[in-house]
Design a protein around this motif. Structure first.
Motif, PDB file in Angstrom:
ATOM      1  N   LEU A  19       0.830  -1.205   0.000  1.00 47.05           N
ATOM      2  CA  LEU A  19       0.000   0.000   0.000  1.00 47.05           C
ATOM      3  C   LEU A  19       0.866   1.257   0.000  1.00 47.05           C
ATOM      4  O   LEU A  19       0.528   2.255  -0.649  1.00 47.05           O
ATOM      5  CB  LEU A  19      -0.933  -0.010   1.218  1.00 47.05           C
ATOM      6  N   GLY A  20       1.963   1.210   0.744  1.00 46.17           N
ATOM      7  CA  GLY A  20       2.851   2.369   0.765  1.00 46.17           C
ATOM      8  C   GLY A  20       3.449   2.659  -0.605  1.00 46.17           C
ATOM      9  O   GLY A  20       3.553   3.821  -1.019  1.00 46.17           O
ATOM     10  N   PHE A  21       3.836   1.611  -1.330  1.00 48.80           N
ATOM     11  CA  PHE A  21       4.403   1.791  -2.665  1.00 48.80           C
ATOM     12  C   PHE A  21       3.387   2.421  -3.607  1.00 48.80           C
ATOM     13  O   PHE A  21       3.703   3.373  -4.346  1.00 48.80           O
ATOM     14  CB  PHE A  21       4.865   0.442  -3.211  1.00 48.80           C
ATOM     15  N   HIS A  22       2.151   1.922  -3.593  1.00 51.62           N
ATOM     16  CA  HIS A  22       1.142   2.464  -4.504  1.00 51.62           C
ATOM     17  C   HIS A  22       0.704   3.873  -4.080  1.00 51.62           C
ATOM     18  O   HIS A  22       0.374   4.699  -4.938  1.00 51.62           O
ATOM     19  CB  HIS A  22      -0.053   1.519  -4.589  1.00 51.62           C
ATOM     20  N   GLY A  23       0.710   4.133  -2.770  1.00 50.05           N
ATOM     21  CA  GLY A  23       0.427   5.497  -2.324  1.00 50.05           C
ATOM     22  C   GLY A  23       1.507   6.463  -2.782  1.00 50.05           C
ATOM     23  O   GLY A  23       1.210   7.594  -3.203  1.00 50.05           O
ATOM     24  N   TRP A  24       2.767   6.019  -2.714  1.00 50.46           N
ATOM     25  CA  TRP A  24       3.883   6.863  -3.179  1.00 50.46           C
ATOM     26  C   TRP A  24       3.783   7.096  -4.680  1.00 50.46           C
ATOM     27  O   TRP A  24       4.003   8.216  -5.152  1.00 50.46           O
ATOM     28  CB  TRP A  24       5.196   6.176  -2.816  1.00 50.46           C
ATOM     29  N   ARG A  25       3.445   6.060  -5.469  1.00 48.67           N
ATOM     30  CA  ARG A  25       3.298   6.224  -6.920  1.00 48.67           C
ATOM     31  C   ARG A  25       2.181   7.214  -7.250  1.00 48.67           C
ATOM     32  O   ARG A  25       2.309   8.040  -8.159  1.00 48.67           O
ATOM     33  CB  ARG A  25       2.981   4.877  -7.567  1.00 48.67           C
ATOM     34  N   HIS A  26       1.089   7.109  -6.493  1.00 48.78           N
ATOM     35  CA  HIS A  26      -0.046   8.007  -6.726  1.00 48.78           C
ATOM     36  C   HIS A  26       0.380   9.458  -6.499  1.00 48.78           C
ATOM     37  O   HIS A  26       0.124  10.337  -7.341  1.00 48.78           O
ATOM     38  CB  HIS A  26      -1.191   7.633  -5.779  1.00 48.78           C
ATOM     39  N   TYR A  27       1.025   9.710  -5.372  1.00 51.46           N
ATOM     40  CA  TYR A  27       1.435  11.082  -5.051  1.00 51.46           C
ATOM     41  C   TYR A  27       2.508  11.573  -6.027  1.00 51.46           C
ATOM     42  O   TYR A  27       2.486  12.725  -6.470  1.00 51.46           O
ATOM     43  CB  TYR A  27       1.954  11.145  -3.619  1.00 51.46           C
ATOM     44  N   ARG A  28       3.428  10.682  -6.385  1.00 52.37           N
ATOM     45  CA  ARG A  28       4.517  11.075  -7.296  1.00 52.37           C
ATOM     46  C   ARG A  28       3.974  11.409  -8.683  1.00 52.37           C
ATOM     47  O   ARG A  28       4.466  12.326  -9.352  1.00 52.37           O
ATOM     48  CB  ARG A  28       5.533   9.937  -7.392  1.00 52.37           C
ATOM     49  N   PHE A  29       2.955  10.668  -9.128  1.00 55.72           N
ATOM     50  CA  PHE A  29       2.406  10.917 -10.457  1.00 55.72           C
ATOM     51  C   PHE A  29       1.601  12.210 -10.494  1.00 55.72           C
ATOM     52  O   PHE A  29       1.736  13.017 -11.418  1.00 55.72           O
ATOM     53  CB  PHE A  29       1.522   9.737 -10.873  1.00 55.72           C
ATOM     54  N   ALA A  86      -9.916  -2.760  -4.459  1.00 56.13           N
ATOM     55  CA  ALA A  86      -9.118  -3.766  -5.161  1.00 56.13           C
ATOM     56  C   ALA A  86      -7.650  -3.689  -4.743  1.00 56.13           C
ATOM     57  O   ALA A  86      -6.982  -4.725  -4.575  1.00 56.13           O
ATOM     58  CB  ALA A  86      -9.253  -3.584  -6.668  1.00 56.13           C
ATOM     59  N   LEU A  87      -7.136  -2.478  -4.559  1.00 57.21           N
ATOM     60  CA  LEU A  87      -5.744  -2.329  -4.110  1.00 57.21           C
ATOM     61  C   LEU A  87      -5.567  -2.888  -2.698  1.00 57.21           C
ATOM     62  O   LEU A  87      -4.564  -3.549  -2.399  1.00 57.21           O
ATOM     63  CB  LEU A  87      -5.338  -0.860  -4.137  1.00 57.21           C
ATOM     64  N   ILE A  88      -6.536  -2.624  -1.827  1.00 57.84           N
ATOM     65  CA  ILE A  88      -6.440  -3.129  -0.456  1.00 57.84           C
ATOM     66  C   ILE A  88      -6.486  -4.654  -0.451  1.00 57.84           C
ATOM     67  O   ILE A  88      -5.706  -5.312   0.254  1.00 57.84           O
ATOM     68  CB  ILE A  88      -7.567  -2.541   0.405  1.00 57.84           C
ATOM     69  N   VAL A  97      -0.852   4.278 -16.076  1.00 60.16           N
ATOM     70  CA  VAL A  97      -0.895   5.187 -14.931  1.00 60.16           C
ATOM     71  C   VAL A  97      -0.965   4.360 -13.660  1.00 60.16           C
ATOM     72  O   VAL A  97      -1.227   3.155 -13.699  1.00 60.16           O
ATOM     73  CB  VAL A  97      -2.118   6.131 -15.027  1.00 60.16           C
ATOM     74  N   PRO A  98      -0.733   4.959 -12.485  1.00 65.46           N
ATOM     75  CA  PRO A  98      -0.842   4.215 -11.226  1.00 65.46           C
ATOM     76  C   PRO A  98      -2.206   3.553 -11.072  1.00 65.46           C
ATOM     77  O   PRO A  98      -3.216   4.049 -11.559  1.00 65.46           O
ATOM     78  CB  PRO A  98      -0.626   5.308 -10.166  1.00 65.46           C
ATOM     79  N   ARG A  99      -2.221   2.424 -10.372  1.00 61.00           N
ATOM     80  CA  ARG A  99      -3.444   1.648 -10.209  1.00 61.00           C
ATOM     81  C   ARG A  99      -4.514   2.379  -9.421  1.00 61.00           C
ATOM     82  O   ARG A  99      -5.673   1.973  -9.400  1.00 61.00           O
ATOM     83  CB  ARG A  99      -3.124   0.331  -9.505  1.00 61.00           C
ATOM     84  N   SER A 100      -4.149   3.444  -8.763  1.00 61.37           N
ATOM     85  CA  SER A 100      -5.119   4.202  -7.977  1.00 61.37           C
ATOM     86  C   SER A 100      -5.965   5.132  -8.826  1.00 61.37           C
ATOM     87  O   SER A 100      -6.930   5.720  -8.340  1.00 61.37           O
ATOM     88  CB  SER A 100      -4.389   5.026  -6.909  1.00 61.37           C
ATOM     89  N   LEU A 101      -5.622   5.287 -10.123  1.00 64.96           N
ATOM     90  CA  LEU A 101      -6.332   6.204 -11.008  1.00 64.96           C
ATOM     91  C   LEU A 101      -7.190   5.430 -12.003  1.00 64.96           C
ATOM     92  O   LEU A 101      -6.874   4.297 -12.366  1.00 64.96           O
ATOM     93  CB  LEU A 101      -5.343   7.081 -11.770  1.00 64.96           C
ATOM     94  N   CYS A 102      -8.280   6.057 -12.448  1.00 67.42           N
ATOM     95  CA  CYS A 102      -9.144   5.480 -13.478  1.00 67.42           C
ATOM     96  C   CYS A 102      -8.951   6.287 -14.760  1.00 67.42           C
ATOM     97  O   CYS A 102      -9.561   7.347 -14.945  1.00 67.42           O
ATOM     98  CB  CYS A 102     -10.611   5.517 -13.035  1.00 67.42           C
ATOM     99  N   ALA A 103      -8.066   5.779 -15.631  1.00 69.92           N
ATOM    100  CA  ALA A 103      -7.777   6.486 -16.878  1.00 69.92           C
ATOM    101  C   ALA A 103      -8.757   6.058 -17.955  1.00 69.92           C
ATOM    102  O   ALA A 103      -9.227   4.922 -17.972  1.00 69.92           O
ATOM    103  CB  ALA A 103      -6.350   6.198 -17.326  1.00 69.92           C
TER     104      ALA A 103
END
Length: 409
Positions: A100-110, A186-188, A242-248
């Protein structure tokens, strides 16, 4: 706790594998929304609590002197804090946090400070904030609390008016359908199964089904006649992953499947049948439940064997019914003289406690109680699954109680 986690992880993995096998045939037959709805099955099973263990009923009537026994798991003694289950649990939890930390970091970085630094667009008819930052290739939706639509900086120049309309319509549907929350869930769930390769396959397939379902919903609302124009919009919006947290709206790796799905046009009846089928799969998946069991994590096993004797022949039963784990209830319901004895024993990894209870008939003297104890002591000798030391201790206590009753004590 470990029993629940293991059982739940296994059941969810089985359902994920099933969905991965049938999602494409379901999409071809019933539509993309039916395939997307299939993912509800592992999601619901993941949050299903442990079912309570069934109680073992006590027979309502037993003759004097008979022995009724059963074994139930109960509280146990700590075996130390650092055990294999604790170590495995720590590894599992640490892996989930890292995922979760990795995907949170990717989300913020993107995204960075896109909402603050991007150019805000005022689009009539769109109830959500629309922002155009410089580093985004294609339209996308994000924001669990503050819904946001992000588009490229040259959105108005690169896309025609119709294409802008379709792109924004698609992203609005993501918000209205709750797809942002579904992506987070889904990420959780994937983080909880970070050690399972199926989880990563499922995450990618889930996102493709989500986008295809959104496409199908848009065409159902707008009419399938706009499919060619909408396909051109998807091609124009093709962007890097794009990061998995986004809906492109679309990414290059999803492009072929998305365009193929636009060629199909399922009727309303078939789409409804597909959704009902997905609902049936979800309900059936809940049947893969884990009954409550003793804590097999940090503790050793301890078993309680209860030996119960009822009142005299032809008389009123001293205990009519009781739960297997409620010896106190038996004592409270006994209206005659009663005797309760217990003995402990067993090895280091399996402690056993044997509890004996006898209830005499109301108004009867000690002679009947002595007879019941003598009969119980004899029957106890025939118990083969009891620790010999416990059996000997319990028989000695029975004989001592018999002598005490005969002496009037």
């Amino acid at each position: 706790m470990m029993a629940w986690a293991t059982g739940t992880g296994l059941a969810v993995s089985v359902l994920i594998g099933l969905v991965l096998l049938v999602r494409r045939p379901i999409a071809r037959t019933f539509g993309a929304r039916a395939a997307y709805a299939l993912w509800l099955a592992p999601g619901l099973r993941a949050v299903m609590p442990t079912l309570p263990a069934a109680a073992v009923p006590l027979p309502a009537s037993l003759p004097m002197g008979s022995i009724h026994t059963w074994v139930v798991q109960s509280a146990s003694t700590d075996a130390g804090w650092l055990t294999l289950p604790v170590a495995l649990g720590g590894m599992w939890f640490g892996g989930a946090i890292l995922f979760l930390g990795f995907h949170g970091w990717r989300h913020y970085r993107f995204l960075g400070r896109a909402p603050a630094q991007g150019r805000a667009l005022d689009v009539p008819g769109v109830p959500y904030d629309v922002v155009a930052p410089a580093h985004v290739d294609g339209p996308m939706a994000t924001g669990l609390i503050h819904p946001l639509i992000i588009v490229p900086m040259d959105f108005e120049q690169r896309f025609s008016v119709d294409q802008q309309h379709f792109a924004l319509w698609h992203e609005q549907l993501h918000h209205r359908r709750g797809d942002i929350w579904a992506s987070a869930a889904a990420l959780i769930l994937t983080s909880l199964l970070w050690f399972n390769p199926l989880a990563y396959l499922a995450l990618g397939a889930f996102r493709r089904d989500m986008e295809a379902a959104c496409d199908e919903r848009l065409l159902a609302d707008a009419g399938h006649a706009v499919a060619p124009a909408y396909a051109e919009t998807i091609l124009r919006c093709a962007a890097r992953p794009v990061p998995r947290s986004l809906c492109a709206l679309t990414t290059i790796d999803e492009l072929k499947g998305r365009l193929n799905m636009l060629k199909t046009n399922h009727g309303r009846g078939r789409r409804l049948a597909g959704l009902l089928l997905a609902g049936g799969v979800s309900i059936a998946g809940l049947a893969l439940s884990v009954p409550a069991a003793a804590d097999d994590g940090v503790k050793q096993q301890e078993f309680t064997k209860k030996i119960v004797i009822h009142g005299g022949p032809g008389g009123k039963n001293g205990v009519e019914s009781a739960d297997s784990g409620d010896l106190e209830k038996m004592g409270a319901n006994c209206d005659g003289e009663k005797v309760e004895l217990s003995a402990d024993g067993g090895g280091a990894d399996k402690k056993q406690t044997v509890k004996f209870f006898v209830c005499g008939k109301k108004g009867e003297g000690r002679t009947e109680l002595v007879a019941a104890l003598e009969k119980a002591a004899a029957n106890l000798g025939e118990e083969d699954d009891m620790d010999p030391a416990i059996k000997a201790e319990l028989q000695a206590k029975m004989r001592a109680k018999i002598e005490s009753l005969r002496a009037g004590g």
